[in-house]
Write an enzyme that holds these catalytic residues in place. Structure first.
Site, PDB file in Angstrom:
ATOM      1  CG  ASN A  66     -10.735  -3.944   6.880  1.00  0.00           C
ATOM      2  OD1 ASN A  66      -9.752  -4.432   7.550  1.00  0.00           O
ATOM      3  ND2 ASN A  66     -10.273  -2.730   6.208  1.00  0.00           N
ATOM      4  CE  LYS A  69      -7.896  -0.010   1.806  1.00  0.00           C
ATOM      5  NZ  LYS A  69      -6.598  -0.020   3.138  1.00  0.00           N
ATOM      6  CD  GLU A 119     -12.253  -3.094   4.063  1.00  0.00           C
ATOM      7  OE1 GLU A 119     -10.603  -3.093   2.918  1.00  0.00           O
ATOM      8  OE2 GLU A 119     -12.723  -2.065   4.062  1.00  0.00           O
ATOM      9  CE  LYS A 149      -2.205   2.741   5.782  1.00  0.00           C
ATOM     10  NZ  LYS A 149      -3.260   2.178   6.173  1.00  0.00           N
ATOM     11  CD  GLU A 178      -3.387   0.150   2.008  1.00  0.00           C
ATOM     12  OE1 GLU A 178      -4.211   0.644   0.822  1.00  0.00           O
ATOM     13  OE2 GLU A 178      -3.354   0.691   3.123  1.00  0.00           O
ATOM     14  CD  GLU A 228      -8.641  -5.516   3.291  1.00  0.00           C
ATOM     15  OE1 GLU A 228      -8.683  -4.704   3.121  1.00  0.00           O
ATOM     16  OE2 GLU A 228     -10.228  -6.175   2.461  1.00  0.00           O
ATOM     17  CB  SER A 229      -6.273  -4.865   8.878  1.00  0.00           C
ATOM     18  OG  SER A 229      -6.546  -3.547   8.622  1.00  0.00           O
TER      19      SER A 229
END
Length: 271
Positions: free
Chosen positions: A185, A115, A164, A56, A54, A215-216
């Site tokens: 997520n 995203k 998601e 960000k 990712e 995810e995460s």
């Protein structure tokens, strides 16, 4: 739906209205490239566990992470590390991203996910014009009609969707649109805490012909291995890479772990 998520969605609608006032969706669609983007689904369907890295600069839960991050340079680091795909935050206020970031990363040639908080088909068209290969659809943020319409709009533009979910109910709604990729997520939208057992609980309910993304909560190679053991086809990794002292080396370690991990299915998927 949480009050904070409601706020994020309201802000997204304001941005869409402002963008559409400058250029309507039909006019924007004229800029869609005739050549389809690289396949996000194929990239995540290779043997092993694919890494979605990712880009960000900040997050609501942590604040500034890498405020001076150059999206193109970071994307290049990820490409050189061999990631399967790259996720780019385009939300400008809480994550400090932009469509310019998306365009810069997509130009590198690796399948790129936009995203953001998708609330309108206009954003799907924007993503395709910027070179994205996929868009994020958050089930908690959309009703069933919106999920179906946005997924159809994406397919019409040769875009994949990362759909998601956070719990069993959302997964049932996601599967109703027959997605190719489902992401679980583990971060609770109400508390921002990470539930590390979420993916393992939901994975048995995701069909084998659907790419399952954890995810995460992925902080290093050991987490990739653990995700593989409970059936992850891919992992999405954000903060640990964004704040890494050597992002390329950190991404390379994750990619290598994914290549050697024993996933639920070691063969490419057939579509």
């Amino acid at each position: 739906m949480t009050a904070f998520l409601d706020l994020l969605l309201d802000e997204a609608r304001v941005r869409v209205d402002a963008d559409r006032a400058e250029r309507d969706t039909a006019s924007l669609r004229a800029d869609v490239a005739p050549t389809a983007p690289p396949s996000f689904v194929d990239a995540l369907s290779a043997p092993g566990v694919g890494v979605i890295a990712e880009v960000k600069r900040a997050s609501p839960s942590r604040g500034d992470l890498a405020p001076d991050l150059d999206a193109a340079i970071r994307g290049r680091d990820y490409v050189q590390a061999g990631v399967a795909a790259i996720s780019v935050l385009t939300e400008p206020d809480r994550f400090k991203g932009s469509l310019a970031d998306l365009e810069a990363v997509a130009a590198l040639g690796t399948p790129t996910l936009r995203k953001d908080f998708t609330v309108d088909v206009h954003q799907v068209v924007q993503a395709r014009v910027a070179g994205a290969a996929a868009v994020l659809l958050i089930v908690a943020a959309l009703d069933d009609d919106q999920l179906a319409r946005f997924a159809a709009a994406a397919a019409d533009l040769d875009l994949a969707c990362l759909v998601e979910v956070h719990d069993e109910r959302e997964l049932g709604r996601a599967l109703a649109i027959e997605p190719a990729v489902v992401g679980v997520n583990a971060r609770d939208l109400r508390t921002f805490e990470v539930d590390r057992g979420a993916f393992a609980r939901l994975r048995p309910h995701i069909p084998d012909d659907v790419v399952a993304v954890a995810e995460s909560g992925i902080r290093g190679p050991d987490d990739v291995v653990r995700a593989a053991r409970v059936g992850a086809d891919a992992v999405l990794v954000g903060e640990s890479l964004v704040v890494a002292e050597d992002p390329r080396a950190a991404a390379t370690a994750l990619v290598e772990a994914g290549r050697t991990a024993t996933a639920a299915s070691s063969q490419p998927r057939r579509w």
